[in-house]
Design an enzyme around this catalytic site. Structure first.
Site, short mmCIF file in Angstrom:
data_model
loop_
_atom_site.label_atom_id
_atom_site.label_comp_id
_atom_site.label_asym_id
_atom_site.label_seq_id
_atom_site.Cartn_x
_atom_site.Cartn_y
_atom_site.Cartn_z
N CYS A 97 0.84 -1.21 0.00
CA CYS A 97 0.00 0.00 0.00
C CYS A 97 0.88 1.26 0.00
O CYS A 97 0.56 2.25 -0.67
CB CYS A 97 -0.92 0.03 1.22
SG CYS A 97 -2.01 -1.40 1.31
N ARG B 230 -7.88 -4.42 -3.13
CA ARG B 230 -7.43 -3.25 -3.90
C ARG B 230 -8.43 -3.04 -5.05
O ARG B 230 -8.26 -3.56 -6.14
CB ARG B 230 -6.02 -3.49 -4.45
CG ARG B 230 -5.00 -3.70 -3.36
CD ARG B 230 -3.60 -3.94 -3.87
NE ARG B 230 -2.81 -4.57 -2.82
CZ ARG B 230 -2.27 -3.92 -1.79
NH1 ARG B 230 -2.39 -2.62 -1.69
NH2 ARG B 230 -1.60 -4.58 -0.87
C1 BEZ Z 1 0.60 -4.60 1.82
O1 BEZ Z 1 1.80 -4.78 1.87
O2 BEZ Z 1 0.12 -3.53 1.45
C2 BEZ Z 1 -0.32 -5.69 2.27
C3 BEZ Z 1 0.05 -6.98 1.98
C4 BEZ Z 1 -0.78 -8.01 2.40
C5 BEZ Z 1 -1.94 -7.72 3.09
C6 BEZ Z 1 -2.31 -6.42 3.33
C7 BEZ Z 1 -1.49 -5.39 2.91
#
Ligand code: BEZ
Length: 237
Positions: free
Chosen positions: A55, A138
């Site tokens: 993110c 997402r």
């Molecule tokens: C992230 O790195 O943004 C992420 C990865 C797995 C689950 C939730 C967020």
């Protein structure tokens, strides 16, 4: 049985639907969606959680491209199931501490919605319980100046989005509206565009004989529109 409960609780807006309305608190104050964005294109997108690496890479990329989207009349609005103070702390950390792929000192100036009640996330089908029941996937909703959902892309938690593709979608949707055309696979401004099937613009015979068109067969005709012509109708400068 469980599936039915999920379907009732987690609605999924579709392409062509009016964007569901909501009022929300964001890092830039309160917004009334989509009415505050009437007259502009807007991308409403969700991310799973603040202070997570994928993110963070996405927010830095989106913030770096914000002016490019603005130049194509497109505003950005983010959302996650986190509270306002978490959002503020995360965005401050990004600005003050994170350097990634040549991006640093990145300020996120577009609104990030707090949605701890999941009210908005549920309205937009951003919670997909078999992926994660407490984090948004997402999701990316492309909403036009009349508040109609024109395209939707969903990615799972582990997959960061391709921002060139998000920008390409914004430009291609506007090109389709401006020129009454469709865009073929992997289209970019300057590539040939697709003219609707016979009947929507002349007979198959007329089309095959039209020197402006390149007809591979009666149902598959393309024509040239220069990159400058396309971009002059879409970009502000
Ligand atoms: C992230 O790195 O943004 C992420 C990865 C797995 C689950 C939730 C967020």
């Amino acid at each position: 049985m469980e599936q039915d409960v999920n379907l009732q609780t987690f609605s999924m807006p579709r392409i062509g639907d009016a964007a569901p309305k909501f009022v929300a608190t964001t890092t830039q104050g309160q917004i009334n969606f989509p009415s505050d964005y009437k007259g502009d294109w807007v991308i409403l997108f969700s991310h799973p959680a603040d202070f997570t690496p994928v993110c963070t890479s996405e927010f830095m990329t989106f913030a770096t491209m914000e002016n490019q989207f603005a130049n194509a009349n497109c505003k950005l609005v983010g959302l996650s199931i986190d509270g306002l103070y978490s959002h503020i702390a995360w965005l401050r950390t990004i600005k003050e501490k994170i350097e990634y792929k040549g991006m640093k000192d990145v300020e996120v100036n577009f609104p990030l919605i707090e949605d701890i009640t999941m009210e908005v996330a549920k309205k937009y089908g951003m919670i997909q319980p078999n992926e994660d029941s407490t984090k948004a996937v997402r999701a990316v909703f492309f909403i036009d100046p009349k508040g109609i959902i024109r395209a939707i892309i969903y990615y799972p938690l582990s997959l960061g989005r391709n921002f060139d593709e998000l920008y390409r979608v914004v430009v291609a949707l506007q090109a389709a509206d401006e020129f009454g055309i469709a865009t073929p696979a992997d289209w970019r401004p300057g590539d040939d565009v697709i003219i609707g099937p016979a009947g929507s613009c002349g007979t198959a015979k007329d089309r095959m004989e039209d020197s402006e068109l390149d007809c591979k067969d009666w149902f598959f005709c393309t024509k040239k529109i220069s990159k400058e012509t396309i971009l002059s109708k879409i970009l502000k400068k």
